[in-house]
Design an enzyme around this catalytic site. Structure first.
Site, PDB file in Angstrom:
ATOM      1  N   HIS A 135       0.874  -1.183   0.000  1.00 57.27           N
ATOM      2  CA  HIS A 135       0.000   0.000   0.000  1.00 57.27           C
ATOM      3  C   HIS A 135       0.911   1.234   0.000  1.00 57.27           C
ATOM      4  O   HIS A 135       2.030   1.190   0.518  1.00 57.27           O
ATOM      5  CB  HIS A 135      -0.842  -0.039   1.282  1.00 57.27           C
ATOM      6  N   ASP A 212       3.090  -4.690   7.941  1.00 54.03           N
ATOM      7  CA  ASP A 212       1.879  -3.876   7.820  1.00 54.03           C
ATOM      8  C   ASP A 212       0.685  -4.811   8.018  1.00 54.03           C
ATOM      9  O   ASP A 212       0.348  -5.607   7.143  1.00 54.03           O
ATOM     10  CB  ASP A 212       1.857  -3.225   6.426  1.00 54.03           C
ATOM     11  N   GLN A 215      -4.566  -5.123   7.028  1.00 59.35           N
ATOM     12  CA  GLN A 215      -5.606  -6.019   6.497  1.00 59.35           C
ATOM     13  C   GLN A 215      -5.655  -7.360   7.206  1.00 59.35           C
ATOM     14  O   GLN A 215      -6.609  -8.106   7.016  1.00 59.35           O
ATOM     15  CB  GLN A 215      -5.387  -6.261   4.995  1.00 59.35           C
ATOM     16  N   LYS A 238     -10.250  -0.955  10.710  1.00 58.61           N
ATOM     17  CA  LYS A 238     -10.363  -2.107   9.806  1.00 58.61           C
ATOM     18  C   LYS A 238     -10.708  -3.372  10.584  1.00 58.61           C
ATOM     19  O   LYS A 238     -10.795  -4.452  10.018  1.00 58.61           O
ATOM     20  CB  LYS A 238      -9.059  -2.300   9.034  1.00 58.61           C
ATOM     21  N   CYS A 376      -4.749   2.378  -3.698  1.00 55.14           N
ATOM     22  CA  CYS A 376      -3.489   2.903  -3.130  1.00 55.14           C
ATOM     23  C   CYS A 376      -2.337   1.920  -3.320  1.00 55.14           C
ATOM     24  O   CYS A 376      -1.460   1.784  -2.461  1.00 55.14           O
ATOM     25  CB  CYS A 376      -3.629   3.262  -1.645  1.00 55.14           C
TER      26      CYS A 376
HETATM   27  N1  7TS Z   1      -1.806  -0.826   4.601  1.00 49.60           N
HETATM   28  C1  7TS Z   1      -2.747  -1.568   3.987  1.00 49.60           C
HETATM   29  C2  7TS Z   1      -2.405  -2.948   3.539  1.00 49.60           C
HETATM   30  C3  7TS Z   1      -4.016  -1.034   3.790  1.00 49.60           C
HETATM   31  O1  7TS Z   1      -4.942  -1.785   3.186  1.00 49.60           O
HETATM   32  C4  7TS Z   1      -4.299   0.279   4.224  1.00 49.60           C
HETATM   33  C5  7TS Z   1      -5.622   0.934   3.944  1.00 49.60           C
HETATM   34  C6  7TS Z   1      -3.295   0.983   4.891  1.00 49.60           C
HETATM   35  C7  7TS Z   1      -2.064   0.413   5.051  1.00 49.60           C
HETATM   36  C8  7TS Z   1      -3.528   2.342   5.459  1.00 49.60           C
HETATM   37  O2  7TS Z   1      -4.354   2.227   6.571  1.00 49.60           O
HETATM   38  P1  7TS Z   1      -4.851   3.548   7.329  1.00 49.60           P
HETATM   39  O3  7TS Z   1      -5.841   3.020   8.324  1.00 49.60           O
HETATM   40  O4  7TS Z   1      -3.677   4.164   7.983  1.00 49.60           O
HETATM   41  O5  7TS Z   1      -5.475   4.415   6.288  1.00 49.60           O
HETATM   42  N2  7TS Z   1      -6.308   0.380   2.844  1.00 49.60           N
HETATM   43  C9  7TS Z   1      -7.422   0.867   2.243  1.00 49.60           C
HETATM   44  C10 7TS Z   1      -8.059   0.192   1.203  1.00 49.60           C
HETATM   45  O6  7TS Z   1      -7.741  -0.895   0.775  1.00 49.60           O
HETATM   46  N3  7TS Z   1      -9.114   0.950   0.788  1.00 49.60           N
HETATM   47  O7  7TS Z   1      -9.155   2.064   1.541  1.00 49.60           O
HETATM   48  C11 7TS Z   1      -8.099   2.037   2.440  1.00 49.60           C
END
Ligand code: 7TS
Length: 418
Positions: A135, A212, A215, A238, A376
């Site tokens: 990501h 990371d 997910q 999430k 992303c």
């Molecule tokens: N890493 C992964 C694998 C992700 O899927 C996401 C967000 C992030 C980092 C960032 O997470 P945040 O909570 O700091 O924003 N992924 C997604 C997505 O798949 N669609 O919207 C956000």
């Protein structure tokens, strides 16, 4: 023996989905005149009543600033905030509670590591390895660090199924490798990466590893000690918790050696006009008033997951993924993107001849929420030679009936758009 026992137990678990769905008020609404089908869980999950009520209760009965006041509300708020740290310690099986640092979420956690550990340990010519399926939040901070230090970001290749090629990864590792930053579960492909092996191989070369877990945390059992992670990042939103709260896990000895991230209240021991001393862990990395309410409510999300059990959740989500994969494969002109052997409940695909955005809009008109675009992960899309995908991602409250509605919507869209 143990594995067989667990397998049998898992087989017997069947979730009462109707009961679970009652816990999520948002699901019971019409969108564009149709019952909502929410399949954008990889972007954010919906919140159960225990979390919503937890937030309400916090502001109605507990709210105060933490760690400072001696009055009763301040003590209550501090205890509630710190109770979530304990829950998270158990949730990821950290050894020490002070290894759990509150952040805004995965993005901030990774930036924290880049700005502290990275700045301190990575020099010109050093190498940072990331995978092809990261990501942007696990790419851009390393580009920024590499540009500042004259370090090099190298990319671990993947195969056509969307799996890391371990032999190629091994070839990239050397004494120059200072950090490996890899996603546990890909948001665009659903691939579950073999993080334990990835970490073991990196450690042989003296490199540290950041995982990371944005997910993975809602789908898989997380055990940072068993996998040997040096750093692990996750986002509360999430995993059925509130937005704006997440954590960075770091091994105590690493966190202790790292400089602070931001300066301000709480992260200090003593401040004078000429300098300051640094507070102990975990407060050293928690400058300023944190997101107390959402941290407090995150505990209820963790308890909600634990009350159902990850094994049962995973079984249900695997069933949904199998059903959806089979159903969608019967449609014409569908190409699945991400066909790894080990996957979570993420179904990414391309409908030949149809732009993903048009498909997303048409499905939305039928009350079906999916994600379309590059998710992303622009470099991954370039690697795959596509501009984006359509992505349906399933959570514990989704049903096969919803998948049927989605498939009907897809058929309708295909007729209109192709
Ligand atoms: N890493 C992964 C694998 C992700 O899927 C996401 C967000 C992030 C980092 C960032 O997470 P945040 O909570 O700091 O924003 N992924 C997604 C997505 O798949 N669609 O919207 C956000």
């Amino acid at each position: 023996m143990e594995a067989i026992k667990i397998k049998n137990i898992t087989k017997e678990i069947k979730l009462d989905i109707n009961k679970i769905r009652k816990d999520f008020p948002i699901l019971h609404q019409d969108v564009n005149g149709k019952s909502l089908v929410y399949f954008d869980n990889a972007a954010t999950t919906q919140k159960p009543l225990v979390v919503i009520n937890g937030l309400d209760d916090y502001y109605k009965g507990i709210n105060a600033n933490i760690h400072r006041g001696i009055h009763t509300l301040a003590e209550r708020a501090t205890a509630s905030f710190e109770a979530t740290r304990d829950s998270l310690k158990t949730f990821i099986n950290a050894k020490h509670r002070e290894e759990v640092i509150f952040t805004r979420g995965t993005t901030e956690s990774i930036n924290l590591v880049a700005a502290t550990f990275g700045r301190q340990n990575i020099k010109a010519g050093d190498e940072i390895l990331i995978s092809s399926m990261e990501h942007h939040s696990n790419i851009v901070p390393w580009h920024m660090l590499a540009a500042e230090k004259g370090a090099v970001v190298k990319i671990i290749p993947i195969n056509e199924q969307g799996e890391i090629i371990l032999e190629e990864y091994e070839k990239l590792l050397s004494s120059k490798t200072k950090l490996v930053a890899v996603v546990h579960v890909s948001n665009a492909l659903g691939t579950i990466n073999p993080v334990k092996t990835i970490i073991e191989l990196a450690h042989k070369h003296g490199a540290k590893v950041l995982i990371d877990g944005a997910q993975s945390s809602s789908h898989l059992d997380i055990d940072v000690q068993a996998i040997g992670a040096d750093f692990f990042a996750l986002s509360g939103h999430k995993m059925y918790g509130p937005t704006g709260i997440g954590i960075l896990y770091g091994k105590k000895e690493l966190l202790e050696a790292m400089p602070p991230y931001q300066g301000g209240g709480e992260m200090i021991g003593e401040v004078t006009y000429t300098g300051f001393t640094v507070n102990e862990l975990p407060y050293k990395f928690e400058a300023g008033t944190p997101n107390i309410a959402d941290a407090v409510a995150l505990k209820y999300a963790i308890e909600y997951i634990q009350s159902i059990g990850k094994a049962a959740i995973r079984k249900h989500e695997n069933d949904l993924l199998s059903y959806a994969t089979k159903s969608i494969s019967q449609l014409e002109g569908i190409r699945l993107i991400g066909t790894a052997k080990e996957k979570v409940s993420i179904l990414s695909f391309v409908m030949e001849g149809v732009h993903h955005q048009d498909l997303g809009i048409l499905l939305d008109q039928n009350g079906i929420a999916i994600r379309t675009g590059h998710h992303c992960t622009q470099p991954l899309m370039n690697r795959l030679g596509i501009s984006g995908t359509s992505r349906a991602s399933f959570a514990l409250y989704n049903t096969t009936e919803e998948i049927d509605i989605f498939i009907e919507g897809m058929k309708k869209a295909s007729k209109m758009l192709r």
